[in-house]
Design an enzyme around this catalytic site. Structure first.
Site, mmCIF file in Angstrom:
data_model
loop_
_atom_site.group_PDB
_atom_site.id
_atom_site.type_symbol
_atom_site.label_atom_id
_atom_site.label_comp_id
_atom_site.label_asym_id
_atom_site.label_seq_id
_atom_site.Cartn_x
_atom_site.Cartn_y
_atom_site.Cartn_z
ATOM 1 N N GLY A 57 -17.866 12.608 16.526
ATOM 2 C CA GLY A 57 -19.102 13.208 16.996
ATOM 3 C C GLY A 57 -18.899 14.262 18.060
ATOM 4 O O GLY A 57 -19.825 15.030 18.359
ATOM 5 N N TYR A 79 -18.944 9.457 19.933
ATOM 6 C CA TYR A 79 -17.636 9.926 20.391
ATOM 7 C C TYR A 79 -17.092 9.115 21.557
ATOM 8 O O TYR A 79 -15.957 9.324 21.988
ATOM 9 C CB TYR A 79 -17.688 11.413 20.781
ATOM 10 C CG TYR A 79 -18.718 11.764 21.849
ATOM 11 C CD1 TYR A 79 -18.443 11.607 23.206
ATOM 12 C CD2 TYR A 79 -19.947 12.278 21.497
ATOM 13 C CE1 TYR A 79 -19.363 11.942 24.172
ATOM 14 C CE2 TYR A 79 -20.881 12.630 22.446
ATOM 15 C CZ TYR A 79 -20.586 12.456 23.787
ATOM 16 O OH TYR A 79 -21.516 12.787 24.739
ATOM 17 N N ASP A 84 -28.972 20.492 16.527
ATOM 18 C CA ASP A 84 -28.238 19.357 15.969
ATOM 19 C C ASP A 84 -27.871 19.600 14.507
ATOM 20 O O ASP A 84 -26.782 19.218 14.047
ATOM 21 C CB ASP A 84 -29.080 18.076 16.055
ATOM 22 C CG ASP A 84 -29.059 17.448 17.433
ATOM 23 O OD1 ASP A 84 -28.080 17.672 18.175
ATOM 24 O OD2 ASP A 84 -30.030 16.738 17.774
ATOM 25 N N ARG A 104 -37.560 1.625 7.779
ATOM 26 C CA ARG A 104 -37.309 2.656 8.787
ATOM 27 C C ARG A 104 -36.792 3.961 8.187
ATOM 28 O O ARG A 104 -36.578 4.930 8.909
ATOM 29 C CB ARG A 104 -36.295 2.146 9.828
ATOM 30 C CG ARG A 104 -36.804 0.978 10.658
ATOM 31 C CD ARG A 104 -35.921 0.760 11.871
ATOM 32 N NE ARG A 104 -35.938 1.904 12.753
ATOM 33 C CZ ARG A 104 -34.859 2.603 13.108
ATOM 34 N NH1 ARG A 104 -33.674 2.274 12.611
ATOM 35 N NH2 ARG A 104 -34.957 3.623 13.928
ATOM 36 N N LYS A 140 -36.375 13.543 22.426
ATOM 37 C CA LYS A 140 -36.382 14.609 21.412
ATOM 38 C C LYS A 140 -37.746 14.801 20.754
ATOM 39 O O LYS A 140 -38.156 15.928 20.473
ATOM 40 C CB LYS A 140 -35.306 14.343 20.366
ATOM 41 C CG LYS A 140 -33.888 14.470 20.911
ATOM 42 C CD LYS A 140 -32.846 14.340 19.819
ATOM 43 C CE LYS A 140 -31.452 14.545 20.375
ATOM 44 N NZ LYS A 140 -30.410 14.542 19.328
#
Length: 269
Positions: free
Chosen positions: A232, A211, A101, A153, A64
Site C-alpha cells: 500500500g 503498509y 486514491d 456491505r 472522506k
C-alpha cells in the site's frame, strides 16, 4: 501557505513526510504541512473557519465522506464514489473535493505489472474498495469479484461497478476461493486473519492497501504461495504526488518524494 492531513488517527500518517519533501524540493519555503486530528463531525466547521493561507488537505478516514458533503464543489470522481481524499482551495475561497486514491491504486497496479485486468477481485467494501473498483474498471476489468464478510456491505462497490458497466459477483469471505489474477485488498489489519486461506496461488498479483505493519498476514500468505504482492505504500505515494500538484500547482518532484519515503526510519524492516 498551509496544508495538512485530516483524520483520526493521523499520528501514523506518512503524508507529512511526503508533502514536506516535495515542498523542500520545489523550493516552497513558505509552505507548511501538518497532521490534524479531526473527526468527521468536526470537519465542516474546521474548514469553514480557516483563512486563505490554507490551500489544501489530504483527507483520511473517517473523514472522506464528510469531505464530499462539506465541499462547495465536487469533482466527478468523488461524486461517483461519495468519498474524497483531497480538498483544494478554490479561487473564490471555497473548497473543491477531489479523489486521488483512484489514480494511486491504478498506478500501483500498473507499475506492479497489472496493466490490463479483465478479471479482478476486491477484498472488503469500504471507501477504498470503491476507489479500487474505479481503478480496476480503468484498467479494463470486465468482471470483478467482491469478497466480503457481510454481503450486505457490498452495495456501494457493486453500485459503482454497475455504473461503470463492469459485471460483479459478491462472495462471502468464509470459505471463498479467490481465483482472479489481480486482487486489491482493502481489509484492515484486524480482519487480515480471514484472508490467509483464500486459495492463493502462483501467478496472482495482490495489492494490499495496508503498509504498516509489514508484511501483513495477507502479504505473507500470497508470497508463500508464489504470488506477487504490492504494498500500500505505492498507493500512498502516487496519490500524494497528485495531491502535491493539485495543492501547489507545481509538478510533483517524484524522485525526491520517493527518496524521502525509502529513507524514513524503519523503511527497510
Amino acid at each position: 501557505m498551509r496544508a495538512a492531513v485530516l483524520g483520526r488517527p493521523v499520528t501514523h500518517s506518512l503524508s507529512p513526510l511526503l508533502h514536506r519533501a516535495a515542498y523542500a524540493a520545489l523550493g516552497l519555503t513558505d509552505w507548511t504541512y501538518d497532521a490534524l486530528d479531526v473527526g468527521a463531525e468536526q470537519l465542516p466547521d474546521l474548514i469553514a473557519g480557516l483563512g486563505p493561507e490554507w490551500r489544501g488537505f489530504s483527507v483520511t478516514m473517517p473523514c472522506k465522506q464528510a469531505a464530499v458533503r462539506a465541499a462547495d464543489e465536487v469533482d466527478r470522481l468523488p461524486a461517483l464514489l461519495g468519498a474524497a481524499n483531497t480538498l483544494i482551495r478554490t479561487a473564490d475561497g471555497g473548497w473543491r473535493a477531489e479523489n486521488t486514491d483512484v489514480g494511486g491504486v491504478g498506478m500501483a497496479l500498473q507499475l506492479g505489472g497489472a496493466e490490463r485486468t479483465p478479471h479482478a477481485a476486491i477484498l472488503g467494501a469500504g471507501g477504498t474498495a470503491v476507489a479500487a473498483a474505479v481503478a480496476l474498471a480503468s484498467l479494463g476489468a470486465e468482471q470483478v469479484d467482491v469478497v466480503v464478510r457481510d454481503a450486505a456491505r457490498a452495495g456501494e462497490v457493486t453500485r459503482v461497478l454497475d455504473a461503470l458497466g463492469v459485471a460483479s459477483a459478491v462472495h462471502r469471505m468464509a470459505g471463498a476461493v479467490v481465483t482472479a489474477p489481480v486482487v486489491v485488498s482493502t481489509v484492515p489489519i484486524d480482519g487480515q486473519p480471514d484472508l490467509v486461506d483464500l486459495g492463493w496461488r502462483g501467478g496472482q498479483t495482490v495489492l494490499d492497501v495496508l503498509y504498516a505493519p509489514w508484511p501483513t498476514p495477507l502479504a505473507g500468505a500470497v508470497t508463500a504461495a508464489g504470488g506477487q504482492v504490492i504494498s500500500g505504500l505505492e498507493v500512498l505515494f502516487w496519490q500524494a504526488t497528485a495531491q502535491v500538484e493539485l495543492m501547489t500547482g507545481h509538478p510533483a518532484p517524484i524522485e525526491e518524494m520517493r527518496r524521502a519515503l525509502e529513507s524514513r526510519p524503519g523503511a527497510g524492516h
